[in-house]
Scaffold this motif. Structure first.
Motif, PDB file in Angstrom:
ATOM      1  N   LEU A 195       0.831  -1.205   0.000  1.00 20.87           N
ATOM      2  CA  LEU A 195       0.000   0.000   0.000  1.00 20.87           C
ATOM      3  C   LEU A 195       0.865   1.255   0.000  1.00 20.87           C
ATOM      4  O   LEU A 195       0.604   2.204  -0.759  1.00 20.87           O
ATOM      5  N   ARG A 196       1.898   1.265   0.813  1.00 16.80           N
ATOM      6  CA  ARG A 196       2.783   2.434   0.871  1.00 16.80           C
ATOM      7  C   ARG A 196       3.435   2.679  -0.486  1.00 16.80           C
ATOM      8  O   ARG A 196       3.445   3.807  -0.992  1.00 16.80           O
ATOM      9  N   ARG A 197       3.963   1.628  -1.074  1.00 16.87           N
ATOM     10  CA  ARG A 197       4.644   1.774  -2.367  1.00 16.87           C
ATOM     11  C   ARG A 197       3.662   2.179  -3.473  1.00 16.87           C
ATOM     12  O   ARG A 197       4.009   2.981  -4.353  1.00 16.87           O
ATOM     13  N   THR A 198       2.471   1.619  -3.410  1.00 19.61           N
ATOM     14  CA  THR A 198       1.477   1.942  -4.434  1.00 19.61           C
ATOM     15  C   THR A 198       1.065   3.404  -4.347  1.00 19.61           C
ATOM     16  O   THR A 198       0.898   4.080  -5.371  1.00 19.61           O
ATOM     17  N   SER A 199       0.910   3.901  -3.143  1.00 18.21           N
ATOM     18  CA  SER A 199       0.558   5.308  -2.947  1.00 18.21           C
ATOM     19  C   SER A 199       1.633   6.219  -3.536  1.00 18.21           C
ATOM     20  O   SER A 199       1.333   7.214  -4.216  1.00 18.21           O
ATOM     21  N   GLU A 200       2.896   5.882  -3.307  1.00 17.72           N
ATOM     22  CA  GLU A 200       3.995   6.690  -3.830  1.00 17.72           C
ATOM     23  C   GLU A 200       4.044   6.618  -5.348  1.00 17.72           C
ATOM     24  O   GLU A 200       4.271   7.637  -6.018  1.00 17.72           O
ATOM     25  N   LEU A 201       3.843   5.420  -5.910  1.00 18.47           N
ATOM     26  CA  LEU A 201       3.857   5.274  -7.369  1.00 18.47           C
ATOM     27  C   LEU A 201       2.725   6.062  -8.015  1.00 18.47           C
ATOM     28  O   LEU A 201       2.919   6.724  -9.047  1.00 18.47           O
ATOM     29  N   ALA A 202       1.544   6.005  -7.409  1.00 15.70           N
ATOM     30  CA  ALA A 202       0.399   6.733  -7.960  1.00 15.70           C
ATOM     31  C   ALA A 202       0.667   8.239  -7.962  1.00 15.70           C
ATOM     32  O   ALA A 202       0.289   8.950  -8.904  1.00 15.70           O
ATOM     33  N   ALA A 203       1.331   8.719  -6.928  1.00 10.63           N
ATOM     34  CA  ALA A 203       1.658  10.147  -6.871  1.00 10.63           C
ATOM     35  C   ALA A 203       2.648  10.518  -7.977  1.00 10.63           C
ATOM     36  O   ALA A 203       2.509  11.576  -8.624  1.00 10.63           O
ATOM     37  N   ARG A 204       3.640   9.659  -8.215  1.00  7.64           N
ATOM     38  CA  ARG A 204       4.601   9.928  -9.297  1.00  7.64           C
ATOM     39  C   ARG A 204       3.900   9.909 -10.652  1.00  7.64           C
ATOM     40  O   ARG A 204       4.214  10.716 -11.536  1.00  7.64           O
ATOM     41  N   GLU A 205       2.962   9.000 -10.809  1.00  5.66           N
ATOM     42  CA  GLU A 205       2.230   8.912 -12.075  1.00  5.66           C
ATOM     43  C   GLU A 205       1.400  10.169 -12.321  1.00  5.66           C
ATOM     44  O   GLU A 205       1.327  10.668 -13.449  1.00  5.66           O
TER      45      GLU A 205
END
Length: 239
Positions: A195-205
């Motif tokens: 979840l933490r990594r996905t949140s960060e990736l979504a923000a970069r996207e």
């Protein structure tokens, strides 16, 4: 030669039900709701994605919940009916029907019952029927396809054991996320980190989306990788 002796426990293999699941908090599963299966999968090594043949009956479906697993013989849904009675609100019934498309495992009546109970949906590695009726209901159903041929109700099967669904191992209590792209399985023990990594990736996207609109997206990385891989770029016409 005592290894020939069968115990009572061994006799139940293939036809047994475990009533308890180590469920993560439903709030942890719900935290994945804003994110696409693609973003989630990218943070698990592009693994844990079910076979592309398992798709939502409705393209706008969004599925998030806790895995309640069923292993059944092809063409039989006795254990799926038992799972319907056992599953709790927030659960997703995930069925290993071995990918068989001969007989349907699920129909509209069962989906209506699951909706009434507060279940989150179904993932079927096999066929369903009453496709048109199920599409009208507000409950996500993912399956390989449809067949009008109904199921048998004889068993055997197992409930709340590790299964394989769409080529991915699913354990009771794993987090299931599905959307128009397909289904991903998030191991419960790794869910917070994913979840933490996905949140960060979504923000970069999202930042890239903005750069695309502004015409500032740096594309130099493409040529850098090609150069590293030894690709030859010829400033001429092929002949």
């Amino acid at each position: 030669m005592s290894w020939f002796i069968r115990s009572e426990n061994l006799m139940s293999i293939g036809f047994r039900i475990y009533t308890q699941i180590r469920r993560p908090p439903l709030s942890l599963a719900d935290a994945f709701l804003p994110y696409s299966t693609s973003n989630i999968a990218d943070n698990m090594g592009r693994m844990f994605c079910m076979d592309a043949a398992i798709k939502p009956l409705r393209e706008d479906s969004k599925l998030v919940g806790i895995a309640f697993t069923v292993k059944t013989r092809p063409g039989d849904n006795l254990l799926v009916h038992k799972a319907l009675d056992m599953a709790l609100p927030g659960d997703v019934i995930v069925v290993d029907a071995q990918g068989d498309m001969t007989n349907s495992i699920l129909g509209e009546i069962m989906v209506r019952y699951a909706l009434k109970k507060g279940l989150r949906g179904f993932v079927i590695d096999g066929a369903v029927r009453d496709w048109a009726g199920i599409k009208q209901l507000d409950l996500p159903v993912f399956a390989k396809g449809a067949s009008p041929r109904g199921p048998y109700k004889d068993g055997p099967g197992e409930i709340n054991v590790p299964i394989s669904c769409g080529g991915v191992a699913v354990y009771p209590g794993d987090i299931i996320v599905g959307d128009a792209d397909g289904v991903v399985v998030i191991p419960a023990k790794e869910a917070e980190e994913v979840l933490r990594r996905t949140s960060e990736l979504a923000a970069r996207e999202q930042a890239i989306f903005q750069q695309v609109e502004e015409g500032t997206w740096d594309r130099r990385w493409v040529d850098e990788i090609l150069q590293q891989k030894g690709c030859e770029i010829l400033e001429t016409v092929w002949s």
